[in-house]
Scaffold this motif. Structure first.
Motif, PDB file in Angstrom:
ATOM      1  N   ASP A  93      29.136  65.827  27.042  1.00 11.61           N
ATOM      2  CA  ASP A  93      28.195  64.721  26.883  1.00 11.61           C
ATOM      3  C   ASP A  93      28.135  64.340  25.412  1.00 11.61           C
ATOM      4  O   ASP A  93      28.842  64.909  24.591  1.00 11.61           O
ATOM      5  CB  ASP A  93      26.813  65.056  27.461  1.00 11.61           C
ATOM      6  CG  ASP A  93      26.120  66.156  26.689  1.00 11.61           C
ATOM      7  OD1 ASP A  93      26.565  66.511  25.587  1.00 11.61           O
ATOM      8  OD2 ASP A  93      25.105  66.668  27.192  1.00 11.61           O
ATOM      9  N   TYR A  94      27.326  63.344  25.092  1.00  8.36           N
ATOM     10  CA  TYR A  94      27.262  62.964  23.690  1.00  8.36           C
ATOM     11  C   TYR A  94      25.880  62.472  23.314  1.00  8.36           C
ATOM     12  O   TYR A  94      25.073  62.105  24.161  1.00  8.36           O
ATOM     13  CB  TYR A  94      28.314  61.883  23.379  1.00  8.36           C
ATOM     14  CG  TYR A  94      27.883  60.506  23.787  1.00  8.36           C
ATOM     15  CD1 TYR A  94      27.293  59.640  22.861  1.00  8.36           C
ATOM     16  CD2 TYR A  94      28.030  60.062  25.092  1.00  8.36           C
ATOM     17  CE1 TYR A  94      26.864  58.378  23.236  1.00  8.36           C
ATOM     18  CE2 TYR A  94      27.609  58.807  25.471  1.00  8.36           C
ATOM     19  CZ  TYR A  94      27.031  57.967  24.531  1.00  8.36           C
ATOM     20  OH  TYR A  94      26.602  56.726  24.915  1.00  8.36           O
ATOM     21  N   LEU A  95      25.621  62.492  22.021  1.00  4.16           N
ATOM     22  CA  LEU A  95      24.392  61.923  21.456  1.00  4.16           C
ATOM     23  C   LEU A  95      24.835  60.893  20.443  1.00  4.16           C
ATOM     24  O   LEU A  95      25.824  61.101  19.745  1.00  4.16           O
ATOM     25  CB  LEU A  95      23.608  62.995  20.691  1.00  4.16           C
ATOM     26  CG  LEU A  95      23.148  64.222  21.461  1.00  4.16           C
ATOM     27  CD1 LEU A  95      22.719  65.303  20.482  1.00  4.16           C
ATOM     28  CD2 LEU A  95      22.000  63.853  22.375  1.00  4.16           C
ATOM     29  N   LYS A  96      24.095  59.800  20.347  1.00  5.58           N
ATOM     30  CA  LYS A  96      24.419  58.828  19.310  1.00  5.58           C
ATOM     31  C   LYS A  96      23.452  59.054  18.164  1.00  5.58           C
ATOM     32  O   LYS A  96      22.257  59.051  18.341  1.00  5.58           O
ATOM     33  CB  LYS A  96      24.281  57.403  19.852  1.00  5.58           C
ATOM     34  CG  LYS A  96      24.525  56.343  18.787  1.00  5.58           C
ATOM     35  CD  LYS A  96      25.516  55.318  19.280  1.00  5.58           C
ATOM     36  CE  LYS A  96      25.665  54.143  18.316  1.00  5.58           C
ATOM     37  NZ  LYS A  96      26.106  54.467  16.973  1.00  5.58           N
ATOM     38  N   ASN A  97      24.004  59.329  16.995  1.00 15.01           N
ATOM     39  CA  ASN A  97      23.186  59.431  15.798  1.00 15.01           C
ATOM     40  C   ASN A  97      23.233  58.069  15.114  1.00 15.01           C
ATOM     41  O   ASN A  97      23.746  57.121  15.690  1.00 15.01           O
ATOM     42  CB  ASN A  97      23.697  60.555  14.897  1.00 15.01           C
ATOM     43  CG  ASN A  97      23.496  61.913  15.564  1.00 15.01           C
ATOM     44  OD1 ASN A  97      22.582  62.069  16.378  1.00 15.01           O
ATOM     45  ND2 ASN A  97      24.348  62.860  15.264  1.00 15.01           N
ATOM     46  N   LYS A  98      22.712  57.966  13.914  1.00 16.23           N
ATOM     47  CA  LYS A  98      22.627  56.653  13.268  1.00 16.23           C
ATOM     48  C   LYS A  98      23.900  55.826  13.452  1.00 16.23           C
ATOM     49  O   LYS A  98      23.904  54.837  14.131  1.00 16.23           O
ATOM     50  CB  LYS A  98      22.277  56.796  11.796  1.00 16.23           C
ATOM     51  CG  LYS A  98      20.867  57.289  11.580  1.00 16.23           C
ATOM     52  CD  LYS A  98      20.539  57.431  10.094  1.00 16.23           C
ATOM     53  CE  LYS A  98      19.233  58.177   9.940  1.00 16.23           C
ATOM     54  NZ  LYS A  98      19.418  59.625  10.234  1.00 16.23           N
ATOM     55  N   LYS A  99      24.974  56.259  12.785  1.00 16.71           N
ATOM     56  CA  LYS A  99      26.180  55.470  12.988  1.00 16.71           C
ATOM     57  C   LYS A  99      27.367  56.283  13.495  1.00 16.71           C
ATOM     58  O   LYS A  99      28.486  55.817  13.491  1.00 16.71           O
ATOM     59  CB  LYS A  99      26.552  54.683  11.723  1.00 16.71           C
ATOM     60  CG  LYS A  99      26.681  55.518  10.471  1.00 16.71           C
ATOM     61  CD  LYS A  99      26.959  54.601   9.274  1.00 16.71           C
ATOM     62  CE  LYS A  99      27.502  55.324   8.085  1.00 16.71           C
ATOM     63  NZ  LYS A  99      26.650  56.389   7.573  1.00 16.71           N
ATOM     64  N   ASP A 100      27.078  57.501  13.915  1.00 15.43           N
ATOM     65  CA  ASP A 100      28.172  58.244  14.531  1.00 15.43           C
ATOM     66  C   ASP A 100      27.727  58.916  15.829  1.00 15.43           C
ATOM     67  O   ASP A 100      26.586  58.790  16.249  1.00 15.43           O
ATOM     68  CB  ASP A 100      28.791  59.253  13.559  1.00 15.43           C
ATOM     69  CG  ASP A 100      27.762  60.154  12.898  1.00 15.43           C
ATOM     70  OD1 ASP A 100      26.669  60.304  13.478  1.00 15.43           O
ATOM     71  OD2 ASP A 100      28.035  60.688  11.816  1.00 15.43           O
ATOM     72  N   TYR A 101      28.661  59.599  16.430  1.00 21.88           N
ATOM     73  CA  TYR A 101      28.415  60.254  17.709  1.00 21.88           C
ATOM     74  C   TYR A 101      28.583  61.750  17.548  1.00 21.88           C
ATOM     75  O   TYR A 101      29.338  62.210  16.699  1.00 21.88           O
ATOM     76  CB  TYR A 101      29.426  59.782  18.758  1.00 21.88           C
ATOM     77  CG  TYR A 101      29.302  58.338  19.115  1.00 21.88           C
ATOM     78  CD1 TYR A 101      28.473  57.945  20.151  1.00 21.88           C
ATOM     79  CD2 TYR A 101      30.017  57.364  18.430  1.00 21.88           C
ATOM     80  CE1 TYR A 101      28.339  56.615  20.497  1.00 21.88           C
ATOM     81  CE2 TYR A 101      29.906  56.034  18.767  1.00 21.88           C
ATOM     82  CZ  TYR A 101      29.061  55.655  19.800  1.00 21.88           C
ATOM     83  OH  TYR A 101      28.943  54.351  20.136  1.00 21.88           O
ATOM     84  N   GLU A 102      27.888  62.465  18.401  1.00 20.83           N
ATOM     85  CA  GLU A 102      28.095  63.902  18.499  1.00 20.83           C
ATOM     86  C   GLU A 102      28.507  64.162  19.935  1.00 20.83           C
ATOM     87  O   GLU A 102      27.716  63.971  20.856  1.00 20.83           O
ATOM     88  CB  GLU A 102      26.789  64.618  18.170  1.00 20.83           C
ATOM     89  CG  GLU A 102      26.930  66.102  18.075  1.00 20.83           C
ATOM     90  CD  GLU A 102      25.594  66.770  17.772  1.00 20.83           C
ATOM     91  OE1 GLU A 102      25.172  67.588  18.607  1.00 20.83           O
ATOM     92  OE2 GLU A 102      24.996  66.457  16.723  1.00 20.83           O
ATOM     93  N   ILE A 103      29.770  64.535  20.106  1.00 21.57           N
ATOM     94  CA  ILE A 103      30.278  64.819  21.447  1.00 21.57           C
ATOM     95  C   ILE A 103      30.156  66.324  21.651  1.00 21.57           C
ATOM     96  O   ILE A 103      30.604  67.107  20.811  1.00 21.57           O
ATOM     97  CB  ILE A 103      31.744  64.361  21.597  1.00 21.57           C
ATOM     98  CG1 ILE A 103      31.838  62.840  21.417  1.00 21.57           C
ATOM     99  CG2 ILE A 103      32.300  64.775  22.958  1.00 21.57           C
ATOM    100  CD1 ILE A 103      33.250  62.282  21.443  1.00 21.57           C
ATOM    101  N   ASN A 104      29.514  66.724  22.727  1.00 23.76           N
ATOM    102  CA  ASN A 104      29.284  68.138  23.005  1.00 23.76           C
ATOM    103  C   ASN A 104      30.115  68.611  24.186  1.00 23.76           C
ATOM    104  O   ASN A 104      30.024  68.041  25.269  1.00 23.76           O
ATOM    105  CB  ASN A 104      27.803  68.385  23.307  1.00 23.76           C
ATOM    106  CG  ASN A 104      26.970  68.212  22.063  1.00 23.76           C
ATOM    107  OD1 ASN A 104      27.153  68.913  21.078  1.00 23.76           O
ATOM    108  ND2 ASN A 104      26.059  67.248  22.088  1.00 23.76           N
ATOM    109  N   LEU A 105      30.894  69.653  23.935  1.00 23.94           N
ATOM    110  CA  LEU A 105      31.637  70.315  25.005  1.00 23.94           C
ATOM    111  C   LEU A 105      30.815  71.538  25.383  1.00 23.94           C
ATOM    112  O   LEU A 105      30.576  72.408  24.549  1.00 23.94           O
ATOM    113  CB  LEU A 105      33.011  70.752  24.513  1.00 23.94           C
ATOM    114  CG  LEU A 105      33.854  69.646  23.889  1.00 23.94           C
ATOM    115  CD1 LEU A 105      35.072  70.218  23.199  1.00 23.94           C
ATOM    116  CD2 LEU A 105      34.269  68.654  24.934  1.00 23.94           C
ATOM    117  N   ILE A 106      30.362  71.568  26.627  1.00 22.55           N
ATOM    118  CA  ILE A 106      29.459  72.626  27.062  1.00 22.55           C
ATOM    119  C   ILE A 106      30.234  73.607  27.942  1.00 22.55           C
ATOM    120  O   ILE A 106      30.874  73.204  28.916  1.00 22.55           O
ATOM    121  CB  ILE A 106      28.263  72.023  27.835  1.00 22.55           C
ATOM    122  CG1 ILE A 106      27.524  71.058  26.911  1.00 22.55           C
ATOM    123  CG2 ILE A 106      27.330  73.114  28.326  1.00 22.55           C
ATOM    124  CD1 ILE A 106      26.984  69.853  27.605  1.00 22.55           C
TER     125      ILE A 106
END
Length: 131
Positions: A93-106
């Motif tokens: 899944d991912y989170l959108k931060n200010k101008k970038d993304y954090e893609i999380n592999l769980i």
């Protein structure tokens, strides 16, 4: 082997990422099969997955999941020295931060890898079937 059964999925948005996540759910990989090519900003995992997107539910396939434009990789609860350790991917899944993304592999056992990236650019490419 028939090439047409080898999938190639390219994701550049949440919908595509969810599709890849669904295909990779339950996939297994060794620590040795996880690579971050920092100078190219490419994160690669080589996985063994079940062919869930077709009617061949019992087919196992080797695939490469590639993430582009990755600036930073962090892992949690993963012993990187144990190259033979097998991780099972639960989802992405991912989170959108200010101008970038954090893609999380769980993964199983509360392990996860977090990729900081400027855009969602992920591809899942099947390599070969496992007999």
């Amino acid at each position: 082997m028939d090439k047409k059964y080898l999938a190639k999925i390219i994701a550049s948005d949440n919908e595509g990422l969810q599709m890849i996540s669904a295909c990779c759910s339950g996939a297994k990989m060794k620590i040795a099969d996880i690579k971050y090519l920092q100078s190219n900003k490419i994160f690669l995992i080589s996985i063994e997955r079940t062919k869930v997107e077709t009617d061949q539910k019992n087919k196992k396939i080797n695939s490469i999941c590639r993430f582009d434009f990755v600036d930073n990789v962090k892992s949690k609860n993963i012993n990187q020295k144990n190259k033979e350790l097998i991780l099972e991917l639960i989802g992405i899944d991912y989170l959108k931060n200010k101008k970038d993304y954090e893609i999380n592999l769980i993964f199983n056992n509360n392990a996860h890898i977090s990729l900081k990236t400027e855009t969602i650019e992920v591809r899942l490419e099947d390599q070969n079937e496992i007999n």
